[in-house]
Design an enzyme around this catalytic site. Structure first.
Site, PDB file in Angstrom:
ATOM      1  N   ASP A  32       0.864  -1.187   0.000  1.00 47.32           N
ATOM      2  CA  ASP A  32       0.000   0.000   0.000  1.00 47.32           C
ATOM      3  C   ASP A  32       0.898   1.234   0.000  1.00 47.32           C
ATOM      4  OD1 ASP A  32      -3.226   0.384   0.818  1.00 47.32           O
ATOM      5  OD2 ASP A  32      -1.961   2.163   1.110  1.00 47.32           O
ATOM      6  N   ASN A  94      -9.359   6.810 -10.032  1.00 51.42           N
ATOM      7  CA  ASN A  94      -8.838   5.444 -10.091  1.00 51.42           C
ATOM      8  C   ASN A  94      -8.024   5.167 -11.354  1.00 51.42           C
ATOM      9  OD1 ASN A  94      -9.753   4.982  -7.571  1.00 51.42           O
ATOM     10  ND2 ASN A  94     -11.480   3.692  -8.139  1.00 51.42           N
ATOM     11  N   VAL A 117      -9.463  -5.504  -9.409  1.00 56.06           N
ATOM     12  CA  VAL A 117     -10.691  -5.440  -8.605  1.00 56.06           C
ATOM     13  C   VAL A 117     -11.196  -3.989  -8.503  1.00 56.06           C
ATOM     14  CG1 VAL A 117     -11.668  -5.960  -6.315  1.00 56.06           C
ATOM     15  CG2 VAL A 117      -9.917  -7.443  -7.258  1.00 56.06           C
ATOM     16  N   ARG A 150     -24.402 -12.115  -5.695  1.00 50.57           N
ATOM     17  CA  ARG A 150     -25.503 -11.264  -5.198  1.00 50.57           C
ATOM     18  C   ARG A 150     -26.843 -11.757  -5.742  1.00 50.57           C
ATOM     19  NH1 ARG A 150     -22.050  -5.655  -5.602  1.00 50.57           N
ATOM     20  NH2 ARG A 150     -21.346  -5.716  -3.438  1.00 50.57           N
ATOM     21  N   HIS A 174     -19.645  -4.408 -15.221  1.00 53.45           N
ATOM     22  CA  HIS A 174     -19.956  -4.374 -13.790  1.00 53.45           C
ATOM     23  C   HIS A 174     -20.622  -3.038 -13.494  1.00 53.45           C
ATOM     24  CE1 HIS A 174     -19.688  -5.191  -9.602  1.00 53.45           C
ATOM     25  NE2 HIS A 174     -18.755  -4.302  -9.341  1.00 53.45           N
TER      26      HIS A 174
HETATM   27  N1  APR Z   1      -0.608   2.298  -4.489  1.00 59.94           N
HETATM   28  C1  APR Z   1      -0.943   1.435  -3.489  1.00 59.94           C
HETATM   29  N2  APR Z   1      -2.055   1.545  -2.765  1.00 59.94           N
HETATM   30  C2  APR Z   1      -2.880   2.563  -3.037  1.00 59.94           C
HETATM   31  C3  APR Z   1      -2.604   3.515  -4.062  1.00 59.94           C
HETATM   32  C4  APR Z   1      -1.414   3.344  -4.799  1.00 59.94           C
HETATM   33  N3  APR Z   1      -1.088   4.186  -5.785  1.00 59.94           N
HETATM   34  N4  APR Z   1      -3.616   4.409  -4.080  1.00 59.94           N
HETATM   35  C5  APR Z   1      -4.483   4.049  -3.126  1.00 59.94           C
HETATM   36  N5  APR Z   1      -4.041   2.939  -2.484  1.00 59.94           N
HETATM   37  C6  APR Z   1      -4.644   2.202  -1.372  1.00 59.94           C
HETATM   38  C7  APR Z   1      -5.202   3.118  -0.276  1.00 59.94           C
HETATM   39  O1  APR Z   1      -4.169   3.610   0.551  1.00 59.94           O
HETATM   40  C8  APR Z   1      -6.142   2.165   0.448  1.00 59.94           C
HETATM   41  O2  APR Z   1      -5.512   1.521   1.533  1.00 59.94           O
HETATM   42  O3  APR Z   1      -5.759   1.473  -1.808  1.00 59.94           O
HETATM   43  C9  APR Z   1      -6.516   1.112  -0.637  1.00 59.94           C
HETATM   44  C10 APR Z   1      -7.973   1.105  -0.984  1.00 59.94           C
HETATM   45  O4  APR Z   1      -8.666   0.664   0.127  1.00 59.94           O
HETATM   46  P1  APR Z   1     -10.113   1.174   0.561  1.00 59.94           P
HETATM   47  O5  APR Z   1     -10.165   2.639   0.445  1.00 59.94           O
HETATM   48  O6  APR Z   1     -10.437   0.523   1.853  1.00 59.94           O
HETATM   49  O7  APR Z   1     -11.069   0.616  -0.599  1.00 59.94           O
HETATM   50  P2  APR Z   1     -11.677  -0.856  -0.713  1.00 59.94           P
HETATM   51  O8  APR Z   1     -12.982  -0.898  -0.027  1.00 59.94           O
HETATM   52  O9  APR Z   1     -10.637  -1.849  -0.350  1.00 59.94           O
HETATM   53  O10 APR Z   1     -11.968  -0.908  -2.272  1.00 59.94           O
HETATM   54  C11 APR Z   1     -10.906  -0.940  -3.206  1.00 59.94           C
HETATM   55  O11 APR Z   1     -12.088  -2.326  -4.756  1.00 59.94           O
HETATM   56  O12 APR Z   1     -14.252  -3.126  -4.848  1.00 59.94           O
HETATM   57  C12 APR Z   1     -13.377  -2.133  -5.296  1.00 59.94           C
HETATM   58  O13 APR Z   1     -14.807  -0.201  -5.631  1.00 59.94           O
HETATM   59  C13 APR Z   1     -13.780  -0.748  -4.838  1.00 59.94           C
HETATM   60  O14 APR Z   1     -12.285   0.423  -6.287  1.00 59.94           O
HETATM   61  C14 APR Z   1     -12.491   0.005  -4.961  1.00 59.94           C
HETATM   62  C15 APR Z   1     -11.451  -1.065  -4.607  1.00 59.94           C
END
Ligand code: APR
Length: 309
Positions: A32, A94, A117, A150, A174
């Site tokens: 991350d 994104n 994902v 779902r 999706h």
């Molecule tokens: N490199 C690494 N990690 C990153 C980067 C990056 N450039 N940018 C963001 N992140 C990390 C964030 O720091 C965060 O910990 O991606 C993680 C995303 O986690 P959440 O915000 O908890 O999102 P989450 O619910 O896990 O969903 C992630 O999956 O189902 C899909 O729509 C959803 O697009 C979303 C993705």
């Protein structure tokens, strides 16, 4: 032992890391961009594993060089949908994140399979394909397994049976344009159309279409993650075990279903190396038309995405 890298140690990524450990599918590297986040999550997961006597490793880093020698890289990095966030905002944010992440994957894990994902799913998967330069079968996206789960859940509730008695599949993009294959859906072996009325089926399909949004509206911050992580695990399981399982996935089409150079949800055989085959199942005219409509909606998002890039 497979090495599975998961980029993004948020809700979906960390839940998936825990599930992979529990299922003993391989060693996990969680990455991350937030310093300490992946490391902290990995420690917590390993301590849970110690209780259960699980021996595979989960390690967390904020360093992409740790992707080296990964067999599969799952991309969950990105922003989750927040209430009030427009699709375009999500697409813009994104796209930037996925582009930067995929460059690192191509640099450090050039032989890996990429499983996307991050939403909007089909566009992010296409972007990952283009940015990585990988062969199309090595880049795929997870959506149809989740959407089908779902639908299975809501149908089981409506029909008063266990979810395992429902056999169904959702294809297409999706999102709102998903295409449930009702003609092939069965309940305890019987065609769904003989079990429920057209109105009842439509009601269940609508519930499925808004299944993700319903959860977002309850949670207020963040979006679903248990089912998305479990759906991703199902795909990982097929790839790691080379099982040839038939699952819906966002895959690159080159003429199948009359569609070309796009990623959209279709049935695939999954195994080592990613998509082994795109399977063309029988669709009714209405379903085929809906699949083409879904693909055209997706092409529109893709154009927006190319402009952003
Ligand atoms: N490199 C690494 N990690 C990153 C980067 C990056 N450039 N940018 C963001 N992140 C990390 C964030 O720091 C965060 O910990 O991606 C993680 C995303 O986690 P959440 O915000 O908890 O999102 P989450 O619910 O896990 O969903 C992630 O999956 O189902 C899909 O729509 C959803 O697009 C979303 C993705």
């Amino acid at each position: 032992m497979s090495k599975i890298a998961i980029i993004g140690a948020g809700q979906v990524g960390s839940t998936l890391a825990f599930l992979v450990l529990e299922k003993e599918l391989g060693d996990v590297v969680l990455v991350d961009c937030v310093e300490g986040l992946a490391e902290g999550k990995a420690l917590d997961i390993m301590q849970a594993g110690a209780l259960a006597g699980l021996e595979n490793g989960v390690a967390g880093y904020d360093d992409y060089s740790r992707l080296k020698n990964s067999d599969i890289v799952v991309v969950t990095a990105g922003q989750a949908r927040k209430p009030g966030m427009s699709r375009l905002d999500l697409l813009r944010k994104n796209s930037e994140i996925v582009s930067s992440v995929v460059k690192e994957i191509a640099r450090f894990a050039p032989e890996a399979v990429i499983l996307v994902v991050t939403n909007p799913l089909d566009v992010m998967t296409y972007l990952a394909y283009k940015m990585s330069g990988f062969e199309p079968n090595r880049v795929l996206g997870q959506a149809g397994v989740l959407d089908s789960a779902r639908l299975k859940y809501f149908l089981a509730r409506e029909c008063g049976v266990a979810p395992r008695e429902i056999s169904t599949m959702i294809l297409g993009g999706h999102g709102d344009s998903m295409v449930p294959i009702i003609s092939q859906t069965t309940v305890s072996g019987k065609p769904l159309i003989e079990v429920l009325s057209e109105e009842a089926i439509e009601m269940v399909v609508e519930k499925t279409r808004s299944g993700g949004a319903e959860i977002v509206s309850f949670l207020k911050t963040g979006s679903a993650y248990y089912a998305p992580a479990t759906a991703t695990l199902t795909m990982l399981d097929a790839i790691v075990k080379d099982s040839n399982a038939l699952l819906p996935a966002s895959a690159c089409l080159s003429g199948e279903y009359g569609l070309e150079d796009i990623y959209v949800g279709v049935p695939v055989r999954l195994g080592k190396g990613g998509v082994k085959e795109i399977v063309e199942i029988d669709l009714t005219d209405k379903e085929r038309e809906a699949l083409h409509k879904s693909a055209s909606i997706y092409r529109e998002s893709l154009r927006v995405c190319e402009k952003i890039r």
